[in-house]
Structure formats: structure tokens, C-alpha cells
Motif scaffolding. Structure first.
Motif, PDB file in Angstrom:
ATOM      1  N   GLU A  91       0.836  -1.209   0.000  1.00 26.14           N
ATOM      2  CA  GLU A  91       0.000   0.000   0.000  1.00 26.14           C
ATOM      3  C   GLU A  91       0.870   1.258   0.000  1.00 26.14           C
ATOM      4  O   GLU A  91       0.523   2.277  -0.600  1.00 26.14           O
ATOM      5  CB  GLU A  91      -0.935   0.001   1.210  1.00 26.14           C
ATOM      6  CG  GLU A  91      -1.981  -1.104   1.220  1.00 26.14           C
ATOM      7  CD  GLU A  91      -3.023  -0.976   0.121  1.00 26.14           C
ATOM      8  OE1 GLU A  91      -3.232   0.140  -0.400  1.00 26.14           O
ATOM      9  OE2 GLU A  91      -3.617  -2.016  -0.241  1.00 26.14           O
ATOM     10  N   VAL A  92       2.019   1.186   0.684  1.00 18.79           N
ATOM     11  CA  VAL A  92       2.965   2.312   0.691  1.00 18.79           C
ATOM     12  C   VAL A  92       3.516   2.537  -0.714  1.00 18.79           C
ATOM     13  O   VAL A  92       3.616   3.678  -1.191  1.00 18.79           O
ATOM     14  CB  VAL A  92       4.108   2.052   1.707  1.00 18.79           C
ATOM     15  CG1 VAL A  92       5.255   3.053   1.524  1.00 18.79           C
ATOM     16  CG2 VAL A  92       3.580   2.119   3.129  1.00 18.79           C
ATOM     17  N   SER A  93       3.863   1.443  -1.405  1.00 21.98           N
ATOM     18  CA  SER A  93       4.351   1.564  -2.786  1.00 21.98           C
ATOM     19  C   SER A  93       3.296   2.218  -3.668  1.00 21.98           C
ATOM     20  O   SER A  93       3.601   3.110  -4.474  1.00 21.98           O
ATOM     21  CB  SER A  93       4.719   0.186  -3.350  1.00 21.98           C
ATOM     22  OG  SER A  93       5.856  -0.340  -2.704  1.00 21.98           O
ATOM     23  N   SER A 471       0.109   7.943   4.425  1.00 22.28           N
ATOM     24  CA  SER A 471      -0.115   7.118   5.621  1.00 22.28           C
ATOM     25  C   SER A 471       1.152   6.936   6.448  1.00 22.28           C
ATOM     26  O   SER A 471       1.144   6.198   7.436  1.00 22.28           O
ATOM     27  CB  SER A 471      -0.642   5.732   5.224  1.00 22.28           C
ATOM     28  OG  SER A 471       0.395   4.942   4.651  1.00 22.28           O
ATOM     29  N   PHE A 472       2.242   7.612   6.088  1.00 26.22           N
ATOM     30  CA  PHE A 472       3.533   7.405   6.751  1.00 26.22           C
ATOM     31  C   PHE A 472       3.396   7.542   8.274  1.00 26.22           C
ATOM     32  O   PHE A 472       2.807   8.485   8.777  1.00 26.22           O
ATOM     33  CB  PHE A 472       4.567   8.408   6.232  1.00 26.22           C
ATOM     34  CG  PHE A 472       5.904   8.300   6.923  1.00 26.22           C
ATOM     35  CD1 PHE A 472       6.727   7.208   6.686  1.00 26.22           C
ATOM     36  CD2 PHE A 472       6.316   9.275   7.812  1.00 26.22           C
ATOM     37  CE1 PHE A 472       7.951   7.090   7.325  1.00 26.22           C
ATOM     38  CE2 PHE A 472       7.545   9.163   8.452  1.00 26.22           C
ATOM     39  CZ  PHE A 472       8.360   8.071   8.214  1.00 26.22           C
ATOM     40  N   LEU A 482      -8.747   5.191   7.306  1.00 25.59           N
ATOM     41  CA  LEU A 482      -7.609   5.725   6.551  1.00 25.59           C
ATOM     42  C   LEU A 482      -7.283   4.802   5.383  1.00 25.59           C
ATOM     43  O   LEU A 482      -7.029   5.262   4.262  1.00 25.59           O
ATOM     44  CB  LEU A 482      -6.389   5.879   7.465  1.00 25.59           C
ATOM     45  CG  LEU A 482      -5.096   6.382   6.803  1.00 25.59           C
ATOM     46  CD1 LEU A 482      -5.286   7.772   6.205  1.00 25.59           C
ATOM     47  CD2 LEU A 482      -3.935   6.371   7.803  1.00 25.59           C
ATOM     48  N   LEU A 483      -7.304   3.490   5.630  1.00 25.04           N
ATOM     49  CA  LEU A 483      -7.047   2.511   4.570  1.00 25.04           C
ATOM     50  C   LEU A 483      -8.032   2.688   3.421  1.00 25.04           C
ATOM     51  O   LEU A 483      -7.630   2.701   2.244  1.00 25.04           O
ATOM     52  CB  LEU A 483      -7.145   1.091   5.132  1.00 25.04           C
ATOM     53  CG  LEU A 483      -7.101  -0.058   4.105  1.00 25.04           C
ATOM     54  CD1 LEU A 483      -5.780  -0.076   3.352  1.00 25.04           C
ATOM     55  CD2 LEU A 483      -7.353  -1.406   4.784  1.00 25.04           C
ATOM     56  N   ALA A 484      -9.321   2.834   3.753  1.00 19.09           N
ATOM     57  CA  ALA A 484     -10.348   2.993   2.715  1.00 19.09           C
ATOM     58  C   ALA A 484     -10.089   4.255   1.884  1.00 19.09           C
ATOM     59  O   ALA A 484     -10.200   4.236   0.653  1.00 19.09           O
ATOM     60  CB  ALA A 484     -11.731   3.052   3.360  1.00 19.09           C
ATOM     61  N   THR A 485      -9.724   5.339   2.568  1.00 17.06           N
ATOM     62  CA  THR A 485      -9.438   6.608   1.869  1.00 17.06           C
ATOM     63  C   THR A 485      -8.220   6.469   0.961  1.00 17.06           C
ATOM     64  O   THR A 485      -8.245   6.888  -0.203  1.00 17.06           O
ATOM     65  CB  THR A 485      -9.188   7.742   2.900  1.00 17.06           C
ATOM     66  OG1 THR A 485     -10.332   7.866   3.734  1.00 17.06           O
ATOM     67  CG2 THR A 485      -8.921   9.068   2.201  1.00 17.06           C
ATOM     68  N   ARG A 487      -6.824   3.704  -0.283  1.00 11.26           N
ATOM     69  CA  ARG A 487      -7.070   2.801  -1.420  1.00 11.26           C
ATOM     70  C   ARG A 487      -7.931   3.481  -2.484  1.00 11.26           C
ATOM     71  O   ARG A 487      -7.684   3.298  -3.683  1.00 11.26           O
ATOM     72  CB  ARG A 487      -7.745   1.514  -0.928  1.00 11.26           C
ATOM     73  CG  ARG A 487      -6.754   0.463  -0.477  1.00 11.26           C
ATOM     74  CD  ARG A 487      -7.414  -0.861  -0.208  1.00 11.26           C
ATOM     75  NE  ARG A 487      -6.411  -1.885   0.121  1.00 11.26           N
ATOM     76  CZ  ARG A 487      -6.691  -3.022   0.733  1.00 11.26           C
ATOM     77  NH1 ARG A 487      -7.944  -3.298   1.086  1.00 11.26           N
ATOM     78  NH2 ARG A 487      -5.741  -3.892   0.984  1.00 11.26           N
ATOM     79  N   LYS A 488      -8.917   4.233  -2.053  1.00  5.23           N
ATOM     80  CA  LYS A 488      -9.787   4.939  -3.012  1.00  5.23           C
ATOM     81  C   LYS A 488      -8.962   5.929  -3.833  1.00  5.23           C
ATOM     82  O   LYS A 488      -9.083   5.999  -5.055  1.00  5.23           O
ATOM     83  CB  LYS A 488     -10.904   5.660  -2.256  1.00  5.23           C
ATOM     84  CG  LYS A 488     -11.949   6.303  -3.149  1.00  5.23           C
ATOM     85  CD  LYS A 488     -13.035   6.938  -2.291  1.00  5.23           C
ATOM     86  CE  LYS A 488     -14.043   7.689  -3.137  1.00  5.23           C
ATOM     87  NZ  LYS A 488     -14.831   6.841  -4.011  1.00  5.23           N
ATOM     88  N   ASN A 489      -8.104   6.681  -3.152  1.00  7.02           N
ATOM     89  CA  ASN A 489      -7.281   7.688  -3.833  1.00  7.02           C
ATOM     90  C   ASN A 489      -6.266   7.051  -4.789  1.00  7.02           C
ATOM     91  O   ASN A 489      -6.126   7.482  -5.940  1.00  7.02           O
ATOM     92  CB  ASN A 489      -6.531   8.547  -2.806  1.00  7.02           C
ATOM     93  CG  ASN A 489      -7.455   9.462  -2.030  1.00  7.02           C
ATOM     94  OD1 ASN A 489      -8.600   9.683  -2.436  1.00  7.02           O
ATOM     95  ND2 ASN A 489      -7.002   9.969  -0.901  1.00  7.02           N
ATOM     96  N   THR A 490      -5.547   6.023  -4.306  1.00  7.66           N
ATOM     97  CA  THR A 490      -4.530   5.411  -5.166  1.00  7.66           C
ATOM     98  C   THR A 490      -5.171   4.657  -6.335  1.00  7.66           C
ATOM     99  O   THR A 490      -4.632   4.664  -7.439  1.00  7.66           O
ATOM    100  CB  THR A 490      -3.598   4.466  -4.372  1.00  7.66           C
ATOM    101  OG1 THR A 490      -4.362   3.436  -3.758  1.00  7.66           O
ATOM    102  CG2 THR A 490      -2.822   5.225  -3.317  1.00  7.66           C
ATOM    103  N   SER A 491      -6.328   4.037  -6.093  1.00  8.27           N
ATOM    104  CA  SER A 491      -7.025   3.349  -7.185  1.00  8.27           C
ATOM    105  C   SER A 491      -7.436   4.328  -8.267  1.00  8.27           C
ATOM    106  O   SER A 491      -7.333   4.040  -9.466  1.00  8.27           O
ATOM    107  CB  SER A 491      -8.261   2.611  -6.657  1.00  8.27           C
ATOM    108  OG  SER A 491      -7.888   1.571  -5.785  1.00  8.27           O
TER     109      SER A 491
END
Length: 498
Positions: A91-93, A471-472, A482-485, A487-491
Motif C-alpha cells: 500500500e505504501v508503494s 499514511s507514513f 484511513l485505509l479505505a481513503t 485505497r480509493k485515492n490510489t485506485s
């Protein structure tokens, strides 16, 4: 006789033009734009070894489908910790790549990343029970909340028709699926990062250059002796910081650096081969990454999978990899690599690690002795209707697994990626293999924090890291919102399915 050696100075020298050096170079340049960075690569192109699309799994190792990341204990309990850690790192990548795409530092993301379901598939009562337990252990974590488990043959036929066609209807089967999986072409990603990086001031990549010696000077800087393989010109480069990210070539260079932190390290090379599908009709039938269970004694890189890939804009279908043994440390290396790596300080760890891993040795011997018929039989366990004429053998990449002293200071074989850095932070070396490329951003951020501790803790660098990786400093698995936000943004930025 006059000395014709060319001399130069750098703030940072990166050895090897793979995904690790590219990622580290760009992170450092983002944090401190005035750095002078030189990259030295033995081959004439970037990402031609471990980072190349044909030489790694390209899974976007997110632990969604790789069963070796969820070991089963003697009591039958599944330990999800490694899978959770790897999923966090992937997820960081994704965040870092999204930052680069959004800022126009990488071209359109379709060139290097695409959505594709990640499926784990098993058969037999014992394996079905294992997969069910694994599903329960993972799905309760936010990172894996979207995982689906099924033993319904009609559903599995929809997920992976090629794998289910021709299968014994009485066979007990099960699978899990993560729709949000990805396929990553790390070769293309690496070349895109380097293309951007080398347009910046004071960043130069030198192809066809081989590092021959490294020595630390009294002022803690490094003198690096390099040969231009085309002109045979000798060069001496003086640098405040050196990163060795040369894949299988890292261990010999670590030994040449002669630092206390590198004592006792050895390497065990494992080669690989793929069966590559040549029939477009068969390729079109499969749209997933389907991972199974590794054979007893097999290294993690040898987990069998039927793998849909996007390589150079074309869809490909691979099965494997089949492991093998070669004394080379690189696909383009020398057969003397392994013998020359054996030194007084690592010979005992290597012997002990070999003794402790007799099943691995036996497994590799069996793999090397496989006939074309044996390989097709292995393929038909996953693709029952596979025809020999539709598949051909391709050579895959070379990996060097880490051997090091264990708690008793004797020796053990490590599967994974390891960073070694000197106590003064002037030299860092990357050893090992999977899940490497997929977790490159996390690994390199940690490296920067260790090798540049004062600058890294400064408000300026902290603010920039958080801009690159929102998310650092936080656990996504412990922060579902935070994960949902994220993932939504990176997707959205990477044009992936949510």
C-alpha cells in the motif's frame, strides 16, 4: 607512465539500475533536490536483471494470494503477521507511485500497473482446510476484508475457467479471491522512474560500467574504482554515500567493501524457468493470478502460479517458475560467482545452512532433472487440458538467497529481502529476493531513515515524506477508515479497480 584514470565526486552513488536504486534515487532527490547522484550499471540497459518483467513474478506481492506468507504452525494455527506486513508495504508503494503519477513524474499508470484478481487455489482435504483457516486469519483484518472464500465449483469456474476446465468433478477444491489485486511491470516502472530522474540536475546514469573495488577512506567517504566496459577507461569516484542494489551482484560487492557489518554473509543462488503460453486463445481464457502451494523444501520464489501478465502492452500467460541451480549470481553473471563468494568468514555459515536445508537441495536437484514431460505434468495439475504444443520454456531470473549467522552464530538460510548498512550510515547494501520489488518504497524509506537519521527527522524531510506517502507513520491495518481513503485515492490515480 601517466595516470589516465578519470576522477569525479558524488554525494550519492547507486550501484545497479534496478527498481531499488531507482526508488532510492528518486526519494533522495525529492527530499534534497541539490544532491549529486551517479548511477552505475554493468549492463547496457536498466532493469535487465531482477526487475525485468520476465525475471520476476510481477504480482505486486501484496500477500493476497501467496500462501508462503501465511505459515501454518504445528498446532494448525495460521500466522498472518508476515502477510499483513507485506500488504501494508505494498500500500505504501501504491501511494508513492500515485504521488509520482499525480505530479507528472511518471507517465500514464497503465504502462506499469493493471488490476487483476489474486487467487489462491488448492485441492485435497488437508489443503482445503488450510486455505479455509488462512481465509479466517486474514479476512478479519481490514487489509484483507474484501477476500472471498469459495468451494463452489460453479463459482470457481467463473473465477478461473482455464484452471477448472477438465478437472475431476469429485476432487475437493477451494479458492480465495481478492479482486483488488494488481499486475506490476517492474521493468517498465524502473525505466520510467530513471527516465524522469536523469532529466533532473546532477543525476547521471552510466551504462556499461562495472564496479571493481570499494574502499572507505579516513574521512568516511568511499573511493570506488570503476571500469567502462566499452572503452576500458578506468574511473575513480569519491562519494559520501554508496548504495549497492545490484541484485545477485550485491554480495560480491559487499565482500569487496570489507566492512564489519558484512562479515559472515553468504549467498545461495536459485535460478528459474517459466512455461510460457504461445496460444492466444488459451491466453484469452485466463484473467487472474492463481497461486498454489509450494512443494516441500521449495524456496518461496518457486510457489507455482498460473499468471496473467501484461508485458510491453501485450497479455501473456506464464506457469511456474521451475526452480534450478546455477553457480551464477546474475542471469548475465559468471559461473565462478558462487565459488568466488566463499570466504573465511562465511564458509561455516554456508556449510551449516546447506546442512540444515537438505530438503531444499534435494528439491533443486529434482527440479534440474525435470524433463519436458515432467514440467507439463506439473502444469496440468493447474491447467488440466494444457497441450504441449501451446507452451514453451523460457529462462527466468536468478535470485541469491541470503545466508547469514544465526542466533548461535553458526548459519541459516533466509528467504526474503535484507538491508545491511554500516554504523556510520555511509554504505547500504540490499541482499535477498522476494518480495523485494513490491516493497521497494518501504525498504528504501527505512534505509534513508537509518543512513540519513538527522536529515530524516527534520521537519522538512518529515513533511515531504508525508506528502509522498500520506499514511507514513500509521498502520493502515489498524486504521480502516484511513485505509479505505488511501485505497480509493490510489485506485483513482493509478486507474485501478476499487
Amino acid at each position: 607512465m601517466s595516470d589516465t584514470t578519470i576522477r569525479s565526486n558524488s554525494d550519492v552513488v547507486l550501484i545497479g539500475a534496478g527498481i531499488m536504486s531507482a526508488t532510492l534515487g528518486l526519494i533522495l532527490k525529492e527530499l534534497q533536490p541539490d544532491l549529486k547522484i551517479d548511477i552505475y550499471e554493468r549492463l547496457d540497459v536498466a532493469a535487465a536483471e531482477s526487475s525485468d518483467a520476465w525475471n520476476n513474478a510481477g504480482t505486486g506481492h501484496s500477500a493476497f494470494c501467496e500462501l508462503n506468507y501465511t505459515p501454518e504452525g504445528p498446532d494448525g494455527k495460521i500466522n498472518p503477521n508476515k502477510a499483513i506486513s507485506i500488504a501494508e508495504q505494498f500500500e505504501v508503494s501504491r501511494q508513492f507511485w500515485s504521488y509520482l503519477v499525480k505530479d507528472g513524474k511518471l507517465p500514464t499508470p497503465e504502462y506499469f500497473i493493471k488490476s487483476i484478481p489474486h487467487i489462491s487455489f488448492v485441492w485435497g482435504d488437508k489443503n482445503v482446510d488450510f486455505l479455509k483457516n488462512r481465509f479466517k486469519a486474514l479476512q478479519s483484518n481490514p487489509l484483507f476484508a474484501e477476500m472471498i472464500f469459495s468451494t463452489d465449483v460453479s463459482e470457481l469456474q467463473k473465477w478461473m475457467p482455464l484452471v477448472m476446465e477438465g478437472r475431476n468433478p469429485d476432487e475437493k477444491v477451494a479458492a480465495t479471491s481478492m479482486k483488488i489485486g494488481t499486475d506490476v511491470n517492474f521493468g517498465t516502472l524502473t525505466r520510467n522512474i530513471l527516465a524522469y530522474l536523469t532529466k533532473l540536475d546532477d543525476v547521471t546514469i552510466h551504462y556499461g560500467h562495472e564496479v571493481k573495488k570499494l574502499k572507505q577512506r579516513e574521512d568516511k567517504s568511499w573511493r570506488i574504482k570503476i571500469t567502462d566496459l566499452i572503452s576500458n577507461q578506468k574511473k575513480k569516484v569519491y562519494s559520501k554515500f554508496v548504495f549497492i542494489g545490484a541484485g545477485g551482484g550485491s554480495l560480491p560487492l559487499l565482500e569487496k567493501a570489507n566492512v564489519p557489518e558484512g562479515k559472515g554473509y553468504g549467498g545461495f543462488p536459485v535460478s528459474g524457468q517459466w512455461l510460457k503460453c504461445t496460444n492466444p486463445e488459451v491466453i484469452a481464457k485466463h484473467q487472474a493470478k492463481v497461486y498454489g502451494k509450494a512443494s516441500v523444501g521449495a524456496p518461496p520464489m518457486s510457489v507455482p502460479h498460473v499468471d496473467t501478465r501484461m508485458i510491453d502492452g501485450e497479455r501473456a500467460l506464464l506457469f511456474g517458475p521451475f526452480a534450478g541451480f546455477s553457480t551464477r549470481f546474475l542471469k548475465n553473471g559468471s559461473y565462478s560467482d558462487l565459488p568466488l563468494s566463499i570466504k573465511a568468514d562465511n564458509v561455516i555459515p554456508m556449510i551449516v545452512a546447506g546442512y540444515k536445508n537438505i530438503p531444499l537441495t534435494k528439491y533443486l536437484i529434482e527440479q534440474v532433472r525435470q524433463s519436458p514431460k515432467d514440467r507439463m505434468n506439473a502444469l496440468r495439475e493447474y491447467v488440466p487440458n494444457a497441450r504441449t504444443k501451446d507452451w514453451k520454456l523460457e529462462r527466468a531470473g536468478q535470485r541469491v538467497q541470503v545466508i547469514k549467522k544465526d542466533e548461535e552464530l553458526i548459519g541459516k538460510l533466509e528467504f526474503g529481502t535484507e538491508i545491511i548498512n554500516t554504523h556510520d550510515g555511509t554504505l547500504a547494501v540490499l541482499l535477498g529476493a522476494s518480495p523485494g520489488a513490491s516493497t521497494a518504497v518501504s525498504i528504501m524509506v527505512e534505509l534513508v531513515s537509518k543512513c540519513f537519521p538527522e536529515q530524516f527527522s527534520s521537519p522538512e524531510w518529515q513533511e515531504k515524506v508525508k506528502a509522498m506517502i500520506p499514511s507514513f507513520g500509521k498502520s493502515l491495518n489498524e486504521n480502516p477508515e484511513l485505509l479505505a481513503t488511501i485505497r480509493k485515492n490510489t485506485s483513482s490515480v493509478l486507474k485501478l479497480e476499487e
